[in-house]
Each structure stands twice: as structure tokens, then as C-alpha cells.
Design a protein around this motif. Structure first.
Motif, PDB file in Angstrom:
ATOM      1  N   ARG A  66      32.227  18.805  19.641  1.00 28.56           N
ATOM      2  CA  ARG A  66      31.245  19.408  18.731  1.00 28.56           C
ATOM      3  C   ARG A  66      29.968  19.838  19.464  1.00 28.56           C
ATOM      4  O   ARG A  66      29.331  20.820  19.084  1.00 28.56           O
ATOM      5  CB  ARG A  66      30.866  18.432  17.625  1.00 28.56           C
ATOM      6  CG  ARG A  66      32.033  17.991  16.748  1.00 28.56           C
ATOM      7  CD  ARG A  66      31.540  17.227  15.537  1.00 28.56           C
ATOM      8  NE  ARG A  66      30.861  15.981  15.906  1.00 28.56           N
ATOM      9  CZ  ARG A  66      29.624  15.657  15.510  1.00 28.56           C
ATOM     10  NH1 ARG A  66      28.922  16.483  14.758  1.00 28.56           N
ATOM     11  NH2 ARG A  66      29.099  14.499  15.873  1.00 28.56           N
ATOM     12  N   PHE A  67      29.604  19.105  20.498  1.00 30.58           N
ATOM     13  CA  PHE A  67      28.386  19.387  21.253  1.00 30.58           C
ATOM     14  C   PHE A  67      28.752  19.940  22.621  1.00 30.58           C
ATOM     15  O   PHE A  67      29.764  19.559  23.221  1.00 30.58           O
ATOM     16  CB  PHE A  67      27.558  18.120  21.451  1.00 30.58           C
ATOM     17  CG  PHE A  67      26.922  17.560  20.203  1.00 30.58           C
ATOM     18  CD1 PHE A  67      27.252  18.016  18.946  1.00 30.58           C
ATOM     19  CD2 PHE A  67      25.971  16.555  20.315  1.00 30.58           C
ATOM     20  CE1 PHE A  67      26.660  17.489  17.808  1.00 30.58           C
ATOM     21  CE2 PHE A  67      25.361  16.018  19.189  1.00 30.58           C
ATOM     22  CZ  PHE A  67      25.720  16.489  17.937  1.00 30.58           C
ATOM     23  N   THR A  68      27.926  20.844  23.107  1.00 30.67           N
ATOM     24  CA  THR A  68      28.056  21.325  24.473  1.00 30.67           C
ATOM     25  C   THR A  68      26.688  21.284  25.143  1.00 30.67           C
ATOM     26  O   THR A  68      25.647  21.312  24.465  1.00 30.67           O
ATOM     27  CB  THR A  68      28.610  22.758  24.542  1.00 30.67           C
ATOM     28  OG1 THR A  68      27.736  23.636  23.822  1.00 30.67           O
ATOM     29  CG2 THR A  68      30.007  22.846  23.947  1.00 30.67           C
ATOM     30  N   ILE A  69      26.699  21.198  26.453  1.00 32.24           N
ATOM     31  CA  ILE A  69      25.456  21.133  27.220  1.00 32.24           C
ATOM     32  C   ILE A  69      25.484  22.217  28.284  1.00 32.24           C
ATOM     33  O   ILE A  69      26.544  22.556  28.823  1.00 32.24           O
ATOM     34  CB  ILE A  69      25.261  19.737  27.851  1.00 32.24           C
ATOM     35  CG1 ILE A  69      23.878  19.611  28.479  1.00 32.24           C
ATOM     36  CG2 ILE A  69      26.377  19.430  28.851  1.00 32.24           C
ATOM     37  CD1 ILE A  69      23.535  18.191  28.923  1.00 32.24           C
ATOM     38  N   SER A  70      24.331  22.768  28.549  1.00 31.92           N
ATOM     39  CA  SER A  70      24.215  23.747  29.615  1.00 31.92           C
ATOM     40  C   SER A  70      22.843  23.594  30.246  1.00 31.92           C
ATOM     41  O   SER A  70      21.930  23.007  29.648  1.00 31.92           O
ATOM     42  CB  SER A  70      24.419  25.171  29.095  1.00 31.92           C
ATOM     43  OG  SER A  70      23.457  25.488  28.112  1.00 31.92           O
ATOM     44  N   ARG A  71      22.720  24.100  31.449  1.00 34.00           N
ATOM     45  CA  ARG A  71      21.427  24.025  32.118  1.00 34.00           C
ATOM     46  C   ARG A  71      21.137  25.356  32.790  1.00 34.00           C
ATOM     47  O   ARG A  71      22.037  25.985  33.336  1.00 34.00           O
ATOM     48  CB  ARG A  71      21.371  22.866  33.117  1.00 34.00           C
ATOM     49  CG  ARG A  71      22.422  22.875  34.198  1.00 34.00           C
ATOM     50  CD  ARG A  71      22.559  21.511  34.863  1.00 34.00           C
ATOM     51  NE  ARG A  71      21.333  21.058  35.501  1.00 34.00           N
ATOM     52  CZ  ARG A  71      21.129  19.792  35.913  1.00 34.00           C
ATOM     53  NH1 ARG A  71      22.057  18.891  35.735  1.00 34.00           N
ATOM     54  NH2 ARG A  71      19.986  19.463  36.493  1.00 34.00           N
ATOM     55  N   ASP A  72      19.903  25.770  32.687  1.00 36.04           N
ATOM     56  CA  ASP A  72      19.442  27.000  33.328  1.00 36.04           C
ATOM     57  C   ASP A  72      18.400  26.574  34.355  1.00 36.04           C
ATOM     58  O   ASP A  72      17.238  26.330  34.012  1.00 36.04           O
ATOM     59  CB  ASP A  72      18.850  27.949  32.285  1.00 36.04           C
ATOM     60  CG  ASP A  72      18.464  29.302  32.864  1.00 36.04           C
ATOM     61  OD1 ASP A  72      18.206  29.383  34.086  1.00 36.04           O
ATOM     62  OD2 ASP A  72      18.389  30.270  32.100  1.00 36.04           O
TER      63      ASP A  72
END
Length: 123
Positions: A66-72
Motif C-alpha cells: 500500500r505504501f511506497t517510498i522514494s528519495r530525490d
């Protein structure tokens, strides 16, 4: 020192989505392990996801799928996309930064914390 500021919380209906941001300042977080936790009223702080720069993302079972994570890294920001939200997801959400890469599920493994952002999911 790393300062973290979460944003994006709010009120959403069950089944809806929210995207949280965690903006870092002070140092680049490109070599920090980043994590998201939450704390509901009367409950202990709960691990959600950890995201190392070599270890990748690891999710708690409660939010997996249900959750996703990303980083910029260019923006020095980490994002938590939350889909199919449930009333039990209601909590204050915190991001955290840790110095050692790897799967870090415990709060004490993180050196820096944001002030939190409130998420309320109505039934």
C-alpha cells in the motif's frame, strides 16, 4: 546535523491516498538511511519503512503493498506515498535519518527525527 521537516499530512477518507514529504537540510541525505515511522494515540511508535542507499526499501507487513517510498537526492527529500488508506493508519507520521546503511527497523537506529505530520483517515 540534519534537520527534517515532514509535510503532506491531512484528512482523507478510507481508500484514499496521501503523499508525505520529508525535506532535509543541513547535510545531504544521499548516504543516510531514511525511515518512516508512525505513532497513534496511546500506542508505541511503529516502524513503517526503511530505505538505505545500498540496501533499498524494506516495508513493515502492515503497509507492504500500500505504501511506497522514494528519495530525490537532488532535492534532499524523501517521499512516502500512501495508498488505500485505512482508519487504522491514523497517526502522526515521522521521518528519520540514520547514519548506517542497512535494514533499520528500530527507532534507536536513527539519529535525526522530524517533528511529525498528522494523518487522519476517516471511515
Amino acid at each position: 546535523q540534519v534537520q527534517l521537516v515532514e509535510s503532506g499530512g491531512g484528512l482523507v477518507q478510507a481508500g484514499g491516498s496521501l503523499s508525505l514529504s520529508c525535506a532535509a537540510s543541513g547535510r545531504s541525505i544521499s548516504t543516510y538511511v531514511m525511515g518512516w515511522f508512525r505513532q497513534a494515540p496511546g500506542k508505541e511508535r511503529e516502524f513503517l519503512v526503511t530505505f538505505g542507499w545500498t540496501s533499498g526499501a524494506y516495508f513493515a507487513d502492515s503497509v507492504k503493498g500500500r505504501f511506497t517510498i522514494s528519495r530525490d537526492n537532488a532535492k534532499n527529500t524523501v517521499y512516502l506515498q500512501m495508498n488505500n488508506l485505512k482508519p487504522e493508519d491514523t497517526a502522526v507520521y515521522y521521518c528519520a535519518a540514520g547514519l548506517r546503511d542497512g535494514i533499520r527497523e528500530r527507532a534507536e537506529q536513527y539519529a535525526y527525527w522530524g517533528q511529525g505530520t498528522h494523518v487522519t483517515v476517516s471511515a
